[in-house]
Design a protein around this motif. Structure first.
Motif, short mmCIF file in Angstrom:
data_model
loop_
_atom_site.label_atom_id
_atom_site.label_comp_id
_atom_site.label_asym_id
_atom_site.label_seq_id
_atom_site.Cartn_x
_atom_site.Cartn_y
_atom_site.Cartn_z
N ILE A 85 29.13 35.98 -43.07
CA ILE A 85 29.94 36.15 -44.27
C ILE A 85 31.06 37.15 -44.03
CG2 ILE A 85 28.63 38.00 -45.37
CD1 ILE A 85 30.06 34.86 -47.11
N LYS A 141 34.60 35.30 -43.92
CA LYS A 141 35.26 35.47 -45.22
C LYS A 141 35.95 36.82 -45.36
CE LYS A 141 34.04 36.35 -50.03
NZ LYS A 141 32.93 36.53 -50.98
N HIS A 142 35.19 37.90 -45.33
CA HIS A 142 35.74 39.22 -45.66
C HIS A 142 36.81 39.68 -44.68
CE1 HIS A 142 32.88 40.53 -48.90
NE2 HIS A 142 32.21 39.51 -48.39
N SER A 163 40.10 37.64 -44.54
CA SER A 163 40.86 37.83 -45.78
C SER A 163 41.52 39.19 -45.81
CB SER A 163 39.93 37.68 -46.99
OG SER A 163 39.38 36.38 -47.03
N GLU A 171 28.40 41.95 -51.46
CA GLU A 171 28.24 40.51 -51.50
C GLU A 171 27.25 40.13 -52.60
OE1 GLU A 171 28.73 37.39 -50.85
OE2 GLU A 171 30.62 37.80 -49.85
N GLN A 204 33.68 35.05 -55.27
CA GLN A 204 35.01 34.57 -54.92
C GLN A 204 35.41 33.29 -55.64
OE1 GLN A 204 32.46 34.48 -52.75
NE2 GLN A 204 32.35 32.40 -51.86
N ALA A 235 39.03 33.32 -51.14
CA ALA A 235 38.56 34.53 -50.48
C ALA A 235 39.69 35.53 -50.31
CB ALA A 235 37.95 34.18 -49.12
N GLU A 236 40.88 35.05 -49.95
CA GLU A 236 42.02 35.95 -49.80
C GLU A 236 42.41 36.55 -51.15
OE1 GLU A 236 46.79 35.85 -48.73
OE2 GLU A 236 45.50 34.22 -48.06
#
Length: 357
Positions: free
Chosen positions: A14, A18-19, A22, A98, A127, A310-311
């Protein structure tokens, strides 16, 4: 430009998927510290996403003592969310944790209390609020286009998509299966759209039917039934104090063709809306029923908007820190989601409705 220095706690899928990608797109953000129980993963993340002088820590509390870190992202198993988030808030860091907020509602309440006491911001990574269709529908709800929303359905149904990596199947570490993993996203969307965070009763059921059978048709490969210690599906009827009803459905494995994830259907006094086949609004006008399909297209040329939820989540969070704004996802909202999820599990275990009154 104000720079927000981020520490990444947990450098697994994750964080890497994702993080960190972004945050790399946010000019105000820079990742300066990394921790993971696997030093190799932490170094990999640092080499790919860290500043030239970023540090890798072998103890999470050493990272939290780093005065150069303003914010931490907690991307660890559910049973560590509260411990790490509370320690980070006590150390003077803002925290993006999260989902779900914690393994238990009591842990989530302690997180909220610590955030309030320390004055540090705490948000939870939902998100899906930042998708283009979610933002459009949320604005329509706020403008009253649907009227009073008194029925909602929160959809989080997979046919055969059981996550077989990490600790997803471990009840002790996760606190649950699809309900706490993906059902939490759908429930968050429903409550957010309705702007209703006052539950009255919860009647829930959970199952381990297909979990015990195994499956060679699973998206991420077969699972070991002996290690599958969480539910494979869970369902609930939630009544709110104002009389509204929310239906919640979640599964990783279910014999159904009606598959949807992180989507909602809403029924109001003026109109209804759903995300089942794109974004649709339905109602009655001039003596006729209508269905309107909302096209999520760009400003020019009708090109679809990119999937940048996500961004957008990362951008809103970092700007909340840099410019001292309230996070889009508040800890109080996330706590109510957590309390309802826990009530679903309790109701399923006891075979009776759980009251919040």
């Amino acid at each position: 430009m104000t720079k927000v220095n981020v520490g990444m706690i947990g450098c697994g899928g994750i964080a890497m998927g994702k993080h960190l990608p972004s945050l790399a797109k946010i000019p105000e953000a820079q990742v300066v510290a990394f921790f993971d129980i696997s030093a190799d993963r932490a170094h990999e993340a640092k080499n790919k996403f860290g500043t030239h002088d970023a540090r890798v820590y072998h103890d999470v509390y050493e990272l939290l003592r780093d005065q150069d870190v303003h914010v931490v992202h907690v991307c660890t198993p559910n049973d560590t969310h509260a411990e790490i988030s509370i320690a980070a808030l006590e150390a003077g860091k803002h925290v993006l944790c999260e989902k779900p907020m914690a393994k238990t509602a009591e842990d989530a309440r302690r997180m909220l209390e610590t955030s309030q006491r320390t004055g540090k911001k705490l948000s939870i990574a939902y998100q899906n609020r930042f998708r283009a269709d979610s933002r459009w529908l949320y604005q329509a709800c706020r403008e009253g286009k649907l009227g009073e929303i008194y029925v909602a359905k929160a959809h989080a149904v997979r046919r055969r998509a059981v996550p077989t990596w990490g600790v997803f199947l471990d009840l002790e570490k996760q606190g649950g299966g699809p309900l706490i993993d993906i059902g939490t996203h759908a429930l968050d969307l429903a409550l957010w759209m309705m702007d209703n965070y006052e539950p009255r009763t919860v009647l829930g059921s959970s199952y381990r039917k297909l979990a015990e059978q195994g499956s060679s048709a699973n998206l991420w490969g077969p699972w070991d039934p002996d290690k599958f210690t969480v539910e494979d599906s869970a369902f609930a009827m939630i009544t709110m104090k104002n009389g509204a009803t929310v239906w919640l459905e979640s599964s990783w494995a279910l014999n159904t063709l009606d598959v949807d994830e992180a989507k909602v259907s809403l029924s109001g006094t003026k109109a209804g809306a759903d995300m089942k086949k794109g974004l649709r609004v339905n109602g009655e006008e001039h003596g006729r029923l209508y269905t309107q399909e909302i096209q999520m297209a760009g400003d020019f040329g009708g090109n679809p908007l990119p999937d940048d939820a996500a961004e957008q989540e990362a951008r809103a969070w970092i700007e909340a820190i840099a410019y001292d704004r309230e996070p889009v996802v508040t800890a109080r909202q996330a706590l109510v989601v957590q309390e309802i999820l826990e009530a679903v599990y309790e109701s399923a275990s006891k075979g009776q409705a759980i009251s919040f009154v």
